[in-house]
Write a protein that holds these residues in place. Structure first.
Motif, PDB file in Angstrom:
ATOM      1  N   HIS A 297      14.918  34.639  56.037  1.00  0.00           N
ATOM      2  CA  HIS A 297      16.591  35.011  55.794  1.00  0.00           C
ATOM      3  C   HIS A 297      16.858  32.877  55.013  1.00  0.00           C
ATOM      4  CE1 HIS A 297      16.241  38.361  56.924  1.00  0.00           C
ATOM      5  NE2 HIS A 297      16.511  38.999  56.169  1.00  0.00           N
ATOM      6  N   SER A 298      16.044  32.076  56.310  1.00  0.00           N
ATOM      7  CA  SER A 298      16.283  30.538  56.044  1.00  0.00           C
ATOM      8  C   SER A 298      15.085  30.096  54.730  1.00  0.00           C
ATOM      9  CB  SER A 298      15.892  30.114  57.152  1.00  0.00           C
ATOM     10  OG  SER A 298      14.829  29.614  57.793  1.00  0.00           O
ATOM     11  N   LEU A 299      14.198  30.869  53.911  1.00  0.00           N
ATOM     12  CA  LEU A 299      13.530  30.242  53.121  1.00  0.00           C
ATOM     13  C   LEU A 299      14.727  30.475  51.943  1.00  0.00           C
ATOM     14  CD1 LEU A 299      10.427  32.767  53.871  1.00  0.00           C
ATOM     15  CD2 LEU A 299      10.573  29.381  54.015  1.00  0.00           C
ATOM     16  N   PRO A 300      13.788  29.493  50.616  1.00  0.00           N
ATOM     17  CA  PRO A 300      14.128  29.729  49.552  1.00  0.00           C
ATOM     18  C   PRO A 300      14.422  31.077  48.882  1.00  0.00           C
ATOM     19  CG  PRO A 300      13.647  27.345  49.677  1.00  0.00           C
ATOM     20  CD  PRO A 300      12.636  28.327  50.814  1.00  0.00           C
ATOM     21  N   ILE A 301      15.822  31.334  48.001  1.00  0.00           N
ATOM     22  CA  ILE A 301      16.211  33.453  47.482  1.00  0.00           C
ATOM     23  C   ILE A 301      14.788  32.885  46.829  1.00  0.00           C
ATOM     24  CG2 ILE A 301      17.797  34.329  45.949  1.00  0.00           C
ATOM     25  CD1 ILE A 301      18.564  33.259  48.622  1.00  0.00           C
ATOM     26  N   GLU A 302      13.924  32.061  46.003  1.00  0.00           N
ATOM     27  CA  GLU A 302      13.166  32.798  45.258  1.00  0.00           C
ATOM     28  C   GLU A 302      11.294  32.985  46.087  1.00  0.00           C
ATOM     29  OE1 GLU A 302       9.536  31.032  42.003  1.00  0.00           O
ATOM     30  OE2 GLU A 302      11.884  29.858  42.450  1.00  0.00           O
ATOM     31  N   GLU A 303      11.735  32.388  47.495  1.00  0.00           N
ATOM     32  CA  GLU A 303      10.415  33.202  48.151  1.00  0.00           C
ATOM     33  C   GLU A 303      10.424  34.326  48.912  1.00  0.00           C
ATOM     34  OE1 GLU A 303      11.159  29.952  47.895  1.00  0.00           O
ATOM     35  OE2 GLU A 303       9.323  29.678  46.520  1.00  0.00           O
ATOM     36  N   GLN A 304      11.942  34.424  49.166  1.00  0.00           N
ATOM     37  CA  GLN A 304      12.521  35.191  50.045  1.00  0.00           C
ATOM     38  C   GLN A 304      11.975  37.176  48.949  1.00  0.00           C
ATOM     39  OE1 GLN A 304      16.230  35.889  51.982  1.00  0.00           O
ATOM     40  NE2 GLN A 304      16.585  33.598  52.354  1.00  0.00           N
ATOM     41  N   ALA A 305      12.370  36.633  48.041  1.00  0.00           N
ATOM     42  CA  ALA A 305      12.186  38.130  46.507  1.00  0.00           C
ATOM     43  C   ALA A 305      10.846  38.109  47.165  1.00  0.00           C
ATOM     44  CB  ALA A 305      12.662  36.940  45.162  1.00  0.00           C
ATOM     45  N   MET A 306      10.139  37.375  47.117  1.00  0.00           N
ATOM     46  CA  MET A 306       8.051  37.534  47.019  1.00  0.00           C
ATOM     47  C   MET A 306       8.624  38.325  48.081  1.00  0.00           C
ATOM     48  SD  MET A 306       5.328  34.377  46.979  1.00  0.00           S
ATOM     49  CE  MET A 306       5.835  34.001  48.000  1.00  0.00           C
ATOM     50  N   PHE A 307       8.197  37.751  49.637  1.00  0.00           N
ATOM     51  CA  PHE A 307       8.237  38.328  50.778  1.00  0.00           C
ATOM     52  C   PHE A 307       8.420  39.785  50.956  1.00  0.00           C
ATOM     53  CE2 PHE A 307       7.437  33.944  52.393  1.00  0.00           C
ATOM     54  CZ  PHE A 307       5.956  34.213  53.624  1.00  0.00           C
TER      55      PHE A 307
END
Length: 501
Positions: A297-307
């Motif tokens: 959850h500390s990652l950028p939103i774009e990467e969160q959506a990928m995860f």
């Protein structure tokens, strides 16, 4: 004989640590076990990208505030080496980055959290003074007055006047609208015409909130002041927009992005939904523990959506292990069904199954011809890959021509995996016969469908993404299944004659 004690200790440790991390997330941060809507938070991240020229840089981005249906609870930036400030101006809130010197491609992130709140309190700011008519060139003014006159005859108030204007701009045969949109955007043209009528209007930027969206662009909309409130109009339909998951990002009608010292600037948005408690979404709660800042959850939103999709793969792996180890289901490739299921998530189930069967079936026919050429393995696989790409291209174009929009998503299939699948099935056909191809192909498709059903389950998606400790529990279960040496269910049919005796 090797002792199994360390293995069992490892399994126990994984389960304890995984459940402990999950319980900690639930008890301390209030993350619910099920995907509920009581405390939904939308995390929206703006990605600002531009080319710096080696000069001082100053970037100004419009930012949203508490508005109808949403309460702003947190905002922050990720911009190493830049000075940053949130500024309240007469034209709304803006995020401002500054740097003495910058060169090359620059990427800045601005993230905020909006709590879904039907009782959100925000001031309604009426416009000051009278609307100032926009000055247009003579041909544009003539076209604008003609459109305004026609809309005035077909309307009863400011709202219906705006609606009729938008209808004219959506009419492809309107020459006046075409003339105006050559010089300015549709939203700016509508706002300009409304100013001629003395109506306060402004162009705002909106975002459709959809979980997992990446690289979304701002949607221009027109907002007018009607008596005692601002009314928002959809430029595609001309109707008042009351969409539930619609957030106004650029609320005051000011420029979305202003860049000094850079070129080729652009803004894109990534969006993700979090089902958490309002208390967990506050600044103090996020900064209280470093463990949360070290999580996905500390990652950028774009990467969160990928995860959010990547975290579902272990569930697929668990299902494959259970089907192969306990049931004995045959598949073409070990984890090919998981990748196909991921493609099904993008294409939806029925179009995905049809697309899979069409691609593999056509590929097998072409592969049977290639086998007569006696090619080397590398050349044959390369030819199959190119063939699969051509098949997907042809099916996509045909689907578009006949109006099947669902067919356009066939491009999500993993081409390399499909190529190897076709190659493996072709060899299997030559060595074992068509029956074995049907058995393994059917097993792969059945496994992919089961994995798809698990991946699209709301509870599974929620718990795998929000409780990363569950991944350790899944790993422990897979390790335990790896020790299974008993009979598979499909093998029990061998003992059927004994039962009869």
């Amino acid at each position: 004989m090797t002792s199994r004690v360390p293995f069992y200790l490892l399994i126990t440790m994984l389960i304890i640590v995984g459940l402990g991390m999950s319980l900690y997330r639930h008890d301390v941060y209030g993350v619910p076990w099920t995907a509920g809507q009581e405390h939904q938070v939308w995390e929206v991240e703006a990605r600002v990208e531009f080319q710096a020229k080696g000069d001082p840089v100053k970037i100004s981005l419009a930012t949203p505030d508490t508005q109808q249906g949403f309460t702003l609870i947190n905002e922050n930036t990720s911009s190493p080496g830049y000075g940053f400030a949130l500024i309240n101006t007469e034209n709304g809130r803006r995020a401002e980055w500054t740097k003495r010197e910058a060169n090359g491609n620059q990427i800045l992130y601005f993230k905020n959290q909006m709590l879904v709140d039907e009782n959100a309190k925000f001031p309604t700011e009426p416009p000051l003074g009278d609307a100032k008519p926009v000055v247009l060139d003579s041909p544009l003014m003539t076209a604008a007055e003609a459109m305004l006159s026609q809309a005035r005859q077909r309307s009863a108030d400011n709202s219906t006047l705006t609606r009729e204007l938008i209808k004219q701009f959506n009419d492809n045969e309107s020459q006046n609208a075409g003339l105006l949109t050559k010089e300015m955007s549709k939203a700016d043209a509508i706002s300009a015409i409304l100013s001629l009528e003395g109506i306060h209007a402004r162009v705002v930027g909106a975002l459709h909130l959809e979980d997992g969206r990446r690289r979304q662009s701002i949607i221009p909309m027109v907002e007018i002041w009607n008596n005692d409130k601002w009314e928002l109009f959809n430029l595609d339909t001309g109707a008042l927009d009351t969409t539930k998951n619609l957030m106004i990002w650029n609320q005051k009608g000011t420029p979305l992005l202003e860049v000094m010292g850079g070129t080729n600037s652009q803004v894109s948005f990534s969006i993700i939904a979090q089902d958490i408690s309002p208390q967990q979404a506050t600044d103090e709660k996020i900064q209280a523990e470093s463990l949360l800042n070290f999580s996905i959850h500390s990652l950028p939103i774009e990467e969160q959506a990928m995860f959010k999709t990547i975290m579902l793969v272990p569930i697929g792996a668990l299902i494959v292990v259970m089907l192969r180890v306990l049931i004995g289901l045959k598949t073409s490739g070990t984890f090919m069904p998981v990748l196909i299921a991921v493609a099904f998530v993008q294409t939806q189930l029925v179009p995905g199954i049809v697309g899979f069967l069409l691609i593999v079936g056509t590929g097998l026919i072409i592969r049977s011809y290639l086998s007569r050429l006696n090619l080397l393995l590398v050349a044959r696989i390369s030819a199959v890959i190119i063939t699969v790409i051509l098949i997907i291209s042809v099916f996509t174009v045909v689907a578009f021509k006949i109006g099947l929009v669902e067919g356009l998503t066939i491009t999500f299939f993993p081409m390399i995996i499909l190529s190897w699948t076709i190659e493996r099935m072709s060899i299997l056909w030559e060595e074992e016969g068509a029956k074995e191809v049907i058995v393994q192909g059917g097993g792969s498709l059945l496994t992919a469908v089961l994995v798809y059903m698990a991946m699209t389950n709301d509870f599974v998606r929620h718990i795998t993404f929000n409780f990363i400790g569950i991944q350790l529990v899944i790993l422990a279960v897979i390790l335990m299944l790896g020790n299974y040496t008993g009979y598979r269910l499909s093998e029990l049919k061998r003992f059927k004659p004994l039962v009869k005796d």
